[in-house]
Design a protein around this motif. Structure first.
Motif, PDB file in Angstrom:
ATOM      1  N   LEU A   1       0.870  -0.854  -0.043  1.00 39.73           N
ATOM      2  CA  LEU A   1       0.349  -0.125  -0.396  1.00 39.73           C
ATOM      3  C   LEU A   1       0.818   1.193   0.095  1.00 39.73           C
ATOM      4  O   LEU A   1       0.565   2.102  -0.313  1.00 39.73           O
ATOM      5  N   ALA A   2       1.871   1.133   0.891  1.00 43.23           N
ATOM      6  CA  ALA A   2       3.190   2.191   0.679  1.00 43.23           C
ATOM      7  C   ALA A   2       3.488   2.550  -0.612  1.00 43.23           C
ATOM      8  O   ALA A   2       3.510   3.687  -0.870  1.00 43.23           O
ATOM      9  N   TYR A   3       3.680   1.417  -1.660  1.00 40.28           N
ATOM     10  CA  TYR A   3       3.823   1.509  -2.402  1.00 40.28           C
ATOM     11  C   TYR A   3       3.242   2.355  -3.881  1.00 40.28           C
ATOM     12  O   TYR A   3       3.559   2.970  -4.242  1.00 40.28           O
ATOM     13  N   ILE A   4       2.299   1.400  -4.086  1.00 39.04           N
ATOM     14  CA  ILE A   4       1.171   1.821  -4.578  1.00 39.04           C
ATOM     15  C   ILE A   4       0.704   3.717  -3.929  1.00 39.04           C
ATOM     16  O   ILE A   4       0.240   4.620  -5.090  1.00 39.04           O
ATOM     17  N   SER A   5       0.181   3.989  -3.025  1.00 39.81           N
ATOM     18  CA  SER A   5       0.572   5.561  -2.665  1.00 39.81           C
ATOM     19  C   SER A   5       1.572   6.461  -2.987  1.00 39.81           C
ATOM     20  O   SER A   5       0.962   7.584  -3.720  1.00 39.81           O
ATOM     21  N   LEU A   6       2.895   6.184  -3.292  1.00 41.59           N
ATOM     22  CA  LEU A   6       3.677   6.414  -3.645  1.00 41.59           C
ATOM     23  C   LEU A   6       4.036   6.247  -4.859  1.00 41.59           C
ATOM     24  O   LEU A   6       4.176   7.275  -6.332  1.00 41.59           O
ATOM     25  N   ASN A   7       2.828   6.068  -6.057  1.00 44.17           N
ATOM     26  CA  ASN A   7       3.373   5.539  -6.870  1.00 44.17           C
ATOM     27  C   ASN A   7       2.024   5.366  -8.207  1.00 44.17           C
ATOM     28  O   ASN A   7       2.139   5.959  -9.153  1.00 44.17           O
ATOM     29  N   TYR A   8       1.144   4.315  -7.652  1.00 42.41           N
ATOM     30  CA  TYR A   8      -0.175   4.786  -8.033  1.00 42.41           C
ATOM     31  C   TYR A   8      -1.467   6.068  -6.898  1.00 42.41           C
ATOM     32  O   TYR A   8      -2.271   5.042  -6.782  1.00 42.41           O
ATOM     33  N   ASN A   9      -1.302   7.258  -6.673  1.00 39.73           N
ATOM     34  CA  ASN A   9      -1.871   7.681  -5.539  1.00 39.73           C
ATOM     35  C   ASN A   9      -3.698   7.263  -6.154  1.00 39.73           C
ATOM     36  O   ASN A   9      -4.449   6.966  -4.987  1.00 39.73           O
ATOM     37  N   ASN A  10      -3.897   7.094  -6.500  1.00 41.04           N
ATOM     38  CA  ASN A  10      -5.342   7.312  -7.756  1.00 41.04           C
ATOM     39  C   ASN A  10      -6.184   5.909  -7.624  1.00 41.04           C
ATOM     40  O   ASN A  10      -7.434   5.621  -8.076  1.00 41.04           O
ATOM     41  N   HIS A  11      -5.129   4.878  -7.525  1.00 41.88           N
ATOM     42  CA  HIS A  11      -5.286   3.335  -7.605  1.00 41.88           C
ATOM     43  C   HIS A  11      -5.461   2.455  -6.192  1.00 41.88           C
ATOM     44  O   HIS A  11      -5.866   1.848  -5.766  1.00 41.88           O
ATOM     45  N   LEU A  12      -5.178   3.841  -5.137  1.00 37.44           N
ATOM     46  CA  LEU A  12      -5.234   3.476  -3.688  1.00 37.44           C
ATOM     47  C   LEU A  12      -6.550   2.445  -3.127  1.00 37.44           C
ATOM     48  O   LEU A  12      -6.444   1.578  -2.365  1.00 37.44           O
ATOM     49  N   LEU A  13      -7.232   3.369  -3.007  1.00 40.34           N
ATOM     50  CA  LEU A  13      -8.815   2.646  -2.831  1.00 40.34           C
ATOM     51  C   LEU A  13      -9.266   1.943  -2.689  1.00 40.34           C
ATOM     52  O   LEU A  13      -9.385   1.064  -2.064  1.00 40.34           O
ATOM     53  N   HIS A  14      -9.328   1.085  -4.435  1.00 40.88           N
ATOM     54  CA  HIS A  14      -9.138   0.333  -4.707  1.00 40.88           C
ATOM     55  C   HIS A  14      -8.594  -1.175  -4.497  1.00 40.88           C
ATOM     56  O   HIS A  14      -8.695  -1.825  -4.092  1.00 40.88           O
ATOM     57  N   GLU A  15      -7.049  -0.652  -4.548  1.00 36.75           N
ATOM     58  CA  GLU A  15      -5.978  -1.571  -3.921  1.00 36.75           C
ATOM     59  C   GLU A  15      -6.331  -1.783  -2.633  1.00 36.75           C
ATOM     60  O   GLU A  15      -5.883  -3.075  -2.639  1.00 36.75           O
ATOM     61  N   ILE A  16      -6.758  -1.116  -1.107  1.00 42.30           N
ATOM     62  CA  ILE A  16      -7.058  -1.500   0.199  1.00 42.30           C
ATOM     63  C   ILE A  16      -8.057  -2.326  -0.732  1.00 42.30           C
ATOM     64  O   ILE A  16      -8.348  -3.619   0.671  1.00 42.30           O
ATOM     65  N   GLN A  17      -9.043  -2.125  -0.730  1.00 41.20           N
ATOM     66  CA  GLN A  17     -10.171  -3.162  -0.777  1.00 41.20           C
ATOM     67  C   GLN A  17     -10.086  -4.518  -1.745  1.00 41.20           C
ATOM     68  O   GLN A  17     -10.379  -5.530  -0.857  1.00 41.20           O
ATOM     69  N   ASP A  18      -9.026  -4.449  -2.433  1.00 43.45           N
ATOM     70  CA  ASP A  18      -8.889  -5.590  -3.672  1.00 43.45           C
ATOM     71  C   ASP A  18      -8.072  -6.532  -2.588  1.00 43.45           C
ATOM     72  O   ASP A  18      -8.290  -8.187  -2.145  1.00 43.45           O
ATOM     73  N   LEU A  19      -7.316  -6.296  -1.597  1.00 43.52           N
ATOM     74  CA  LEU A  19      -6.315  -6.789  -0.359  1.00 43.52           C
ATOM     75  C   LEU A  19      -6.478  -7.054   0.755  1.00 43.52           C
ATOM     76  O   LEU A  19      -6.480  -8.327   0.321  1.00 43.52           O
ATOM     77  N   GLU A  20      -7.585  -6.464   0.850  1.00 42.32           N
ATOM     78  CA  GLU A  20      -8.478  -6.748   1.904  1.00 42.32           C
ATOM     79  C   GLU A  20      -9.890  -8.102   1.493  1.00 42.32           C
ATOM     80  O   GLU A  20      -9.975  -9.105   1.866  1.00 42.32           O
ATOM     81  N   ASP A  21     -10.123  -8.352   0.143  1.00 40.95           N
ATOM     82  CA  ASP A  21     -11.242  -9.503  -0.054  1.00 40.95           C
ATOM     83  C   ASP A  21      -9.883 -10.355  -0.115  1.00 40.95           C
ATOM     84  O   ASP A  21     -10.942 -11.432   0.341  1.00 40.95           O
TER      85      ASP A  21
END
Length: 241
Positions: free
Chosen positions: A138-158
Motif C-alpha cells: 500500500l505504501a508502494y501504491i500510495s507513492l506511485n499510483y495514488n489514484n488506485h489506492l482505495l481500490h487496491e486496499i479493498q482488493d487486498l482485503e478481499d
C-alpha cells in the motif's frame, strides 16, 4: 544482519519499521556510500543540530539521507550505496525484482509501464499477499499510483480473506470440483509463489493469448493438466465471477 543495495522497497520497509534517517561514514561526494538506519525523535531538530555543528569543508561532511524525502523526491535509479539492515525477509523479493529487471529493463520507470502491467507492482503485490506485509504494498501504491489506492486496499482485503494455498492433491480436487481448466498467474507461472487466477471457459471461447510466451514473466496462462505436472504447491485466488 547484512548489507543490501539501497532501493525504494528497502526505504519503505525501513520507514514501516520506524526508521526515518540514513546516516553514513562516507562523505557527500562518495558515489557508493554505506548507509546505517537511524530513528530520531524529530528529523528537523536533528538536521538543525548538524547544521549548527557545521563543517569548514562542505564536501567532507558525512552523507545523510532523510527516508521520507528520498521516497518523495529521489527516483529509484538515483538511489546509491548499500544499507545495513537486520531483517532479511525482503531479500528474496529484491532478488526477484533484479531478475525481472533483466527482462524488463525499465522496471523502475513508472512512465514506461502502466498500472496493470507494472512488473514491480505485481511482484510487490504477490509478496504482500503471501507474507501479510500489506503496508509495504500500500505504501508502494500510495507513492506511485495514488489514484488506485482505495481500490487496491479493498482488493487486498478481499483477496486476503479468500486466498488459499493447496498441495498437489488438494489442488487437483479443487480444480476438478469447480471444473477449472485454465489459470493465469500474476508472476511467472513457473514460480512456486505465483498466485493463480481461475478462468471458467465456455466451449466457444477462443484463447488468443499464448499459453507459453517465454518473453513474458507475468500474466502467464496455462492449462491445469500442464500446471499439475510442474509444481506441488498452489496459491489460488478462488474468487469466481
Amino acid at each position: 544482519m547484512k548489507f543490501v543495495p539501497l532501493s525504494q522497497l528497502i526505504l519503505l520497509d525501513l520507514k514501516r519499521s520506524g526508521y526515518n534517517i540514513l546516516t553514513s561514514k562516507n562523505t557527500v561526494e562518495d558515489e557508493n556510500p554505506t548507509w546505517y538506519p537511524l530513528t530520531v525523535a524529530d528529523v528537523n531538530d536533528y538536521l538543525l543540530s548538524l547544521d549548527c555543528k557545521g563543517s569548514i569543508f562542505p564536501m567532507q561532511e558525512s552523507a545523510l539521507l532523510v527516508i521520507e524525502d528520498a521516497l518523495n523526491h529521489i527516483d529509484e535509479v538515483q538511489l546509491q550505496g548499500e544499507v545495513f539492515i537486520e531483517m532479511n525477509h525482503l531479500q528474496e523479493l529484491q532478488d526477484k525484482i533484479n531478475f525481472y529487471g533483466k527482462r524488463y529493463t525499465c522496471i523502475s520507470d513508472r512512465e514506461y509501464y502502466d498500472f496493470a502491467f507494472d512488473p514491480k507492482r505485481v511482484l510487490v503485490r504477490n509478496y504482500a499477499l503471501r507474507t501479510g506485509n500489506h503496508l509495504l504494498y500500500l505504501a508502494y501504491i500510495s507513492l506511485n499510483y495514488n489514484n488506485h489506492l482505495l481500490h487496491e486496499i479493498q482488493d487486498l482485503e478481499d483477496l486476503t480473506l479468500s486466498l488459499i494455498c493447496l498441495d498437489q492433491d488438494q489442488a487437483r480436487d479443487w480444480f476438478k470440483t469447480y471444473e477449472i481448466t485454465l489459470v493465469q498467474s500474476d508472476i511467472s507461472i513457473y514460480d512456486k509463489d505465483a498466485i493463480l487466477t481461475v478462468f471458467l471457459l465456455k466451449k466457444d471461447l477462443q484463447i488468443t493469448i499464448p499459453l507459453e510466451d517465454k518473453d513474458e514473466l507475468i500474466y502467464n496462462l496455462m492449462h491445469i493438466e500442464d500446471l499439475l505436472q510442474i509444481r506441488d504447491l498452489f496459491w489460488i485466488d478462488p474468487r469466481i465471477d
